[in-house]
Write a protein that holds these residues in place. Sequence first.
Motif, PDB file in Angstrom:
ATOM      1  N   ALA A 183      -4.942   3.843  -0.553  1.00  0.00           N
ATOM      2  CA  ALA A 183      -4.161   2.694  -1.028  1.00  0.00           C
ATOM      3  C   ALA A 183      -4.318   1.513  -0.071  1.00  0.00           C
ATOM      4  N   GLU A 184      -4.314   1.775   1.226  1.00  0.00           N
ATOM      5  CA  GLU A 184      -4.481   0.692   2.215  1.00  0.00           C
ATOM      6  C   GLU A 184      -5.856   0.036   2.058  1.00  0.00           C
ATOM      7  N   ASP A 185      -6.897   0.860   1.875  1.00  0.00           N
ATOM      8  CA  ASP A 185      -8.247   0.310   1.691  1.00  0.00           C
ATOM      9  C   ASP A 185      -8.315  -0.547   0.429  1.00  0.00           C
ATOM     10  N   ALA A 236       0.821  -1.215   0.000  1.00  0.00           N
ATOM     11  CA  ALA A 236       0.000   0.000   0.000  1.00  0.00           C
ATOM     12  C   ALA A 236       0.855   1.265   0.000  1.00  0.00           C
ATOM     13  N   ALA A 237       1.936   1.278   0.753  1.00  0.00           N
ATOM     14  CA  ALA A 237       2.790   2.483   0.811  1.00  0.00           C
ATOM     15  C   ALA A 237       3.393   2.775  -0.561  1.00  0.00           C
ATOM     16  N   GLY A 271       2.077   5.797  -7.247  1.00  0.00           N
ATOM     17  CA  GLY A 271       0.895   6.032  -8.050  1.00  0.00           C
ATOM     18  C   GLY A 271      -0.003   7.112  -7.511  1.00  0.00           C
ATOM     19  N   GLY A 272      -0.498   6.915  -6.298  1.00  0.00           N
ATOM     20  CA  GLY A 272      -1.519   7.791  -5.736  1.00  0.00           C
ATOM     21  C   GLY A 272      -1.113   9.236  -5.536  1.00  0.00           C
ATOM     22  N   ARG A 273       0.162   9.480  -5.278  1.00  0.00           N
ATOM     23  CA  ARG A 273       0.617  10.852  -5.032  1.00  0.00           C
ATOM     24  C   ARG A 273       1.271  11.475  -6.262  1.00  0.00           C
ATOM     25  N   ASP A 274       1.174  10.796  -7.410  1.00  0.00           N
ATOM     26  CA  ASP A 274       1.764  11.296  -8.653  1.00  0.00           C
ATOM     27  C   ASP A 274       0.646  11.540  -9.661  1.00  0.00           C
ATOM     28  N   PHE A 275       0.332  12.812  -9.885  1.00  0.00           N
ATOM     29  CA  PHE A 275      -0.778  13.132 -10.786  1.00  0.00           C
ATOM     30  C   PHE A 275      -0.550  12.582 -12.192  1.00  0.00           C
TER      31      PHE A 275
END
Length: 189
Positions: free
Chosen positions: A51-53, A22-23, A29-33
């Motif tokens: 991401a953890e969910d 998740a990290a 991915g999640g923090r890169d637009f």
Amino acid sequence: MMTLPELKTRRLILRPLEANDAAAIADLGGRDFQIVRWLTGASWPYVEGEAEDYVDHLIAADPMKTEAVYAVTLGGVFIGVVAVEAPGDLKDLPDLPTIGYWIGRAFQGHGYASEAVDAVLEWAFEAYGTGAIAARAFEENTRSRALLRKKGFKPYAMTERFAKALDRRVTNVVVRLDRSDFEARREVA
């Protein structure tokens, strides 16, 4: 419930997701637009815990009934994801599984996505016992569409999907890869 097998390529190991991925999913991915902008289900800006969910949900679910998600690793380092959604994701091709993928920007341009997609396609044709696999990509996502074309996917339809990060509906190209075309391309390679 089926456990996904580990897949090995020349340079990569693809393995089932683990809770500690998740990290890396959040960071790469999640923090890169520039990654999130091509995905339909990810939020922007990143929502802490998303991401953890996502990982917790997938680990608890039957991959053959929901989504078979592989962590793409290079030398033990998480670099992206290749996933196959169970049939039913696409209204245009409801009987086919659907493949999707993303690779962190630092690892793009080295053929890792292509290598990982090949391995997962080979697995998915067998695991789902299907004669074809579908995919969809944003119409403007020329790099992803080029990779799918290189793999032998052919245009099938156009659709629209809501892209959470963009907060709007986005035109997607739906493509289809017949097993016979996949196998013919592999024999030539």
